[in-house]
Design a protein around this motif. Structure first.
Motif, mmCIF file in Angstrom:
data_model
loop_
_atom_site.group_PDB
_atom_site.id
_atom_site.type_symbol
_atom_site.label_atom_id
_atom_site.label_comp_id
_atom_site.label_asym_id
_atom_site.label_seq_id
_atom_site.Cartn_x
_atom_site.Cartn_y
_atom_site.Cartn_z
ATOM 1 N N PHE A 180 53.720 -30.854 40.511
ATOM 2 C CA PHE A 180 52.940 -30.496 39.332
ATOM 3 C C PHE A 180 53.398 -31.308 38.136
ATOM 4 O O PHE A 180 54.439 -31.958 38.167
ATOM 5 N N ASN A 181 52.595 -31.293 37.102
ATOM 6 C CA ASN A 181 52.904 -31.996 35.859
ATOM 7 C C ASN A 181 53.158 -31.001 34.749
ATOM 8 O O ASN A 181 52.501 -29.959 34.676
ATOM 9 N N MET A 182 54.105 -31.336 33.904
ATOM 10 C CA MET A 182 54.387 -30.557 32.714
ATOM 11 C C MET A 182 54.032 -31.437 31.527
ATOM 12 O O MET A 182 54.396 -32.614 31.487
ATOM 13 N N GLN A 183 53.307 -30.868 30.574
ATOM 14 C CA GLN A 183 52.950 -31.607 29.375
ATOM 15 C C GLN A 183 53.320 -30.776 28.159
ATOM 16 O O GLN A 183 53.042 -29.578 28.106
ATOM 17 N N VAL A 184 53.968 -31.407 27.199
ATOM 18 C CA VAL A 184 54.457 -30.727 26.001
ATOM 19 C C VAL A 184 53.651 -31.199 24.799
ATOM 20 O O VAL A 184 53.433 -32.393 24.628
ATOM 21 N N GLU A 185 53.235 -30.247 23.980
ATOM 22 C CA GLU A 185 52.568 -30.553 22.718
ATOM 23 C C GLU A 185 53.402 -29.969 21.586
ATOM 24 O O GLU A 185 53.927 -28.872 21.702
ATOM 25 N N GLY A 186 53.537 -30.708 20.520
ATOM 26 C CA GLY A 186 54.267 -30.221 19.357
ATOM 27 C C GLY A 186 55.750 -30.529 19.370
ATOM 28 O O GLY A 186 56.509 -30.001 18.564
ATOM 29 N N TYR A 187 56.188 -31.417 20.284
ATOM 30 C CA TYR A 187 57.621 -31.747 20.343
ATOM 31 C C TYR A 187 57.814 -33.102 20.989
ATOM 32 O O TYR A 187 57.178 -33.433 21.995
ATOM 33 N N THR A 188 58.714 -33.888 20.435
ATOM 34 C CA THR A 188 59.208 -35.123 21.026
ATOM 35 C C THR A 188 60.712 -35.119 20.829
ATOM 36 O O THR A 188 61.197 -34.874 19.724
#
Length: 107
Positions: free
Chosen positions: A41-49
């Motif tokens: 599966f893939n994990m994608q993060v929004e709002g953070y680097t």
């Protein structure tokens, strides 16, 4: 904030999965897809680097996966837990300021 719904029918009731709602401009959103998955599966993060630790525990509480990652916002991270038993797992993403936990099912 977290919530879940209670679903009631004539002969039984059940609860939905727990959902998280975050408020504020610094909220981090994490998506896992596909869910359920075959272990890939893939994990994608929004709002953070930045730096984060990704760990996964099984239903018995045993850690089966742990990885330090340089997360880039909106960039998918491929995760493979297909060698482990099918079932429920909890994916934990820990940054310097926040911990986010999501459930994933493998079939």
């Amino acid at each position: 904030y977290e919530y879940r719904l209670r679903i009631v029918s004539i002969d039984r009731s059940s609860y939905s999965d727990i959902r998280t709602i975050r408020f504020g401009s610094k909220s981090i959103f994490v998506g896992l897809s596909p869910n359920p998955s075959n272990g890939h599966f893939n994990m994608q993060v929004e709002g953070y680097t930045g730096k984060a630790t990704i760990s996964i525990v099984n239903a018995k509480g045993q850690q089966v996966y742990n990885r330090n990652e340089n997360v880039k916002e909106n960039t998918p991270i491929a995760i493979d837990i297909s060698k482990f038993a099918k079932g429920s797992y909890f994916v934990k993403i820990q940054t310097a300021n926040e911990v986010i936990i999501h459930k994933i099912l493998t079939q």
